[in-house]
Motif scaffolding. Sequence first.
Motif, PDB file in Angstrom:
ATOM      1  N   HIS A 279       0.878  -1.312  -0.070  1.00 52.51           N
ATOM      2  CA  HIS A 279       0.123  -0.101  -0.067  1.00 52.51           C
ATOM      3  C   HIS A 279       0.809   1.282   0.047  1.00 52.51           C
ATOM      4  O   HIS A 279       0.413   2.235   0.428  1.00 52.51           O
ATOM      5  CB  HIS A 279      -0.865  -0.138   1.282  1.00 52.51           C
ATOM      6  N   ASN A 280       2.118   1.086  -0.566  1.00 51.91           N
ATOM      7  CA  ASN A 280       2.975   2.350  -0.623  1.00 51.91           C
ATOM      8  C   ASN A 280       3.121   2.904  -1.902  1.00 51.91           C
ATOM      9  O   ASN A 280       3.871   3.673  -2.331  1.00 51.91           O
ATOM     10  CB  ASN A 280       4.346   1.945   0.081  1.00 51.91           C
ATOM     11  N   SER A 281       2.061   2.247  -3.082  1.00 54.02           N
ATOM     12  CA  SER A 281       2.056   2.622  -4.252  1.00 54.02           C
ATOM     13  C   SER A 281       0.674   3.186  -4.813  1.00 54.02           C
ATOM     14  O   SER A 281      -0.231   2.541  -4.465  1.00 54.02           O
ATOM     15  CB  SER A 281       2.537   1.558  -5.295  1.00 54.02           C
ATOM     16  N   PHE A 282       0.679   4.423  -5.204  1.00 56.91           N
ATOM     17  CA  PHE A 282      -0.435   4.971  -5.833  1.00 56.91           C
ATOM     18  C   PHE A 282      -0.361   5.581  -7.100  1.00 56.91           C
ATOM     19  O   PHE A 282      -1.111   6.400  -7.774  1.00 56.91           O
ATOM     20  CB  PHE A 282      -0.912   6.185  -4.816  1.00 56.91           C
ATOM     21  N   LYS A 283       0.896   5.313  -7.679  1.00 53.85           N
ATOM     22  CA  LYS A 283       1.189   5.753  -9.040  1.00 53.85           C
ATOM     23  C   LYS A 283       0.214   5.286 -10.450  1.00 53.85           C
ATOM     24  O   LYS A 283       0.199   5.769 -11.210  1.00 53.85           O
ATOM     25  CB  LYS A 283       2.510   5.131  -9.600  1.00 53.85           C
ATOM     26  N   HIS A 284      -0.553   4.189  -9.956  1.00 57.02           N
ATOM     27  CA  HIS A 284      -1.521   3.750 -11.183  1.00 57.02           C
ATOM     28  C   HIS A 284      -2.996   4.184 -10.903  1.00 57.02           C
ATOM     29  O   HIS A 284      -3.843   4.066 -11.694  1.00 57.02           O
ATOM     30  CB  HIS A 284      -1.258   2.144 -11.306  1.00 57.02           C
TER      31      HIS A 284
ATOM     32  N   ALA B 177      -0.442   8.639   0.545  1.00 52.50           N
ATOM     33  CA  ALA B 177      -1.683   8.647  -0.667  1.00 52.50           C
ATOM     34  C   ALA B 177      -1.802  10.155  -1.425  1.00 52.50           C
ATOM     35  O   ALA B 177      -1.850  10.063  -2.799  1.00 52.50           O
ATOM     36  CB  ALA B 177      -3.022   8.473  -0.008  1.00 52.50           C
ATOM     37  N   TYR B 178      -1.734  11.222  -0.672  1.00 51.05           N
ATOM     38  CA  TYR B 178      -1.878  12.524  -1.298  1.00 51.05           C
ATOM     39  C   TYR B 178      -0.640  12.872  -2.046  1.00 51.05           C
ATOM     40  O   TYR B 178      -0.589  13.356  -3.160  1.00 51.05           O
ATOM     41  CB  TYR B 178      -2.220  13.724  -0.228  1.00 51.05           C
ATOM     42  N   ARG B 179       0.602  12.737  -1.450  1.00 55.04           N
ATOM     43  CA  ARG B 179       1.768  12.739  -2.356  1.00 55.04           C
ATOM     44  C   ARG B 179       2.220  12.112  -3.378  1.00 55.04           C
ATOM     45  O   ARG B 179       2.808  12.488  -4.274  1.00 55.04           O
ATOM     46  CB  ARG B 179       2.724  13.027  -1.319  1.00 55.04           C
ATOM     47  N   LYS B 180       1.824  10.656  -3.289  1.00 56.69           N
ATOM     48  CA  LYS B 180       2.072   9.621  -4.264  1.00 56.69           C
ATOM     49  C   LYS B 180       1.314   9.344  -5.520  1.00 56.69           C
ATOM     50  O   LYS B 180       1.655   8.806  -6.524  1.00 56.69           O
ATOM     51  CB  LYS B 180       2.634   8.443  -3.627  1.00 56.69           C
ATOM     52  N   SER B 181      -0.018   9.871  -5.307  1.00 60.16           N
ATOM     53  CA  SER B 181      -0.897   9.702  -6.421  1.00 60.16           C
ATOM     54  C   SER B 181      -0.684  10.987  -7.358  1.00 60.16           C
ATOM     55  O   SER B 181      -1.612  11.909  -7.667  1.00 60.16           O
ATOM     56  CB  SER B 181      -2.451   9.879  -5.678  1.00 60.16           C
TER      57      SER B 181
END
Length: 307
Positions: A166-171, A197-201
């Motif tokens: 859950h450390n990836s929001f790039k997709h 979530a806010y910074r990685k999305s």
Amino acid sequence: MKITLSLVLFTFILFSKSLHAVSFTKYEFGSGASKAWLFVPDSVQTDRLVVLLHGYGASNPACYGGWITDLLNNGHAVLFPKFQWWLLYPSTSLYTKRVIKNIEEVDVFFKANQIEYQGGLIIAGHSIGGAVAGNVANHYGKTKTKKVDGLLLVQSGPPYFNLIKHNSFKHVSDSTILIAITGKNDFIVGKWHARLAYRKSKNIPENRKVWLHQVPTRRRFRIFDATHIEPVSPNKAVDTGNRNWIIWGAMWLGDENYVDSNVYYRLTNYMIELASDSTLVIDKNSTALTDVGLWKGKPLKSLKVKR
């Protein structure tokens, strides 16, 4: 996967500001840790499908009954996956696979029964359910097999289970509305996952995502708090009978209160409204976003916009 349908019609009264009745039908899918319950309002057409993912161990819809009935009240179908069987050795990677499977089962069921809903998925998750919600949204953004229109993370995490992805929001899709909510008095998960979530999305434009921080308000002998248990809103109208010590605790200690209706329910509905149109944006200076309302004529402390 065998689908067991519990064709039991539940009718109940939701004692809210509107004081009107909501009737719904409950369906049951799967078994064991892969079990899920689907609540469909008895209306001509379902507006949205909302996937509501519970916190650690709180795998009975009754723990979030107030939230569920508010969604039903607004014409939305609610899918509540159980996803967790044991309280030891958590694995959100495994939980994510189970939730995705439940969503696919519901898709098949909806098509077979000619139940339609508008647009893509709305996914909301509390605590460890927020971590799973992020995984699900990231999965569908990567595979492009389904659209996630709205992603609500409520006190999501926690950071100390390093068993997950859950450390990836790039997709996560660039059309997704993302709202993350943290609480000042939440010492269970803190702000780590919401900040991530806010910074990685990065696919989501700044005007389609927001991180909101809730602070408590004291009113004489009453505290409108911002603890980790605040999103719990017990309502036995959607009780499925399963119990563990966390469910018992949630049913005993949790309550449906002003914070639930003016923060979690309101922001879920706000997110759904914005998710209906890709041209709409989040106005971070608007009181419609941050206002928590009045108590006996005096304003409660507003939500704070974080970055």
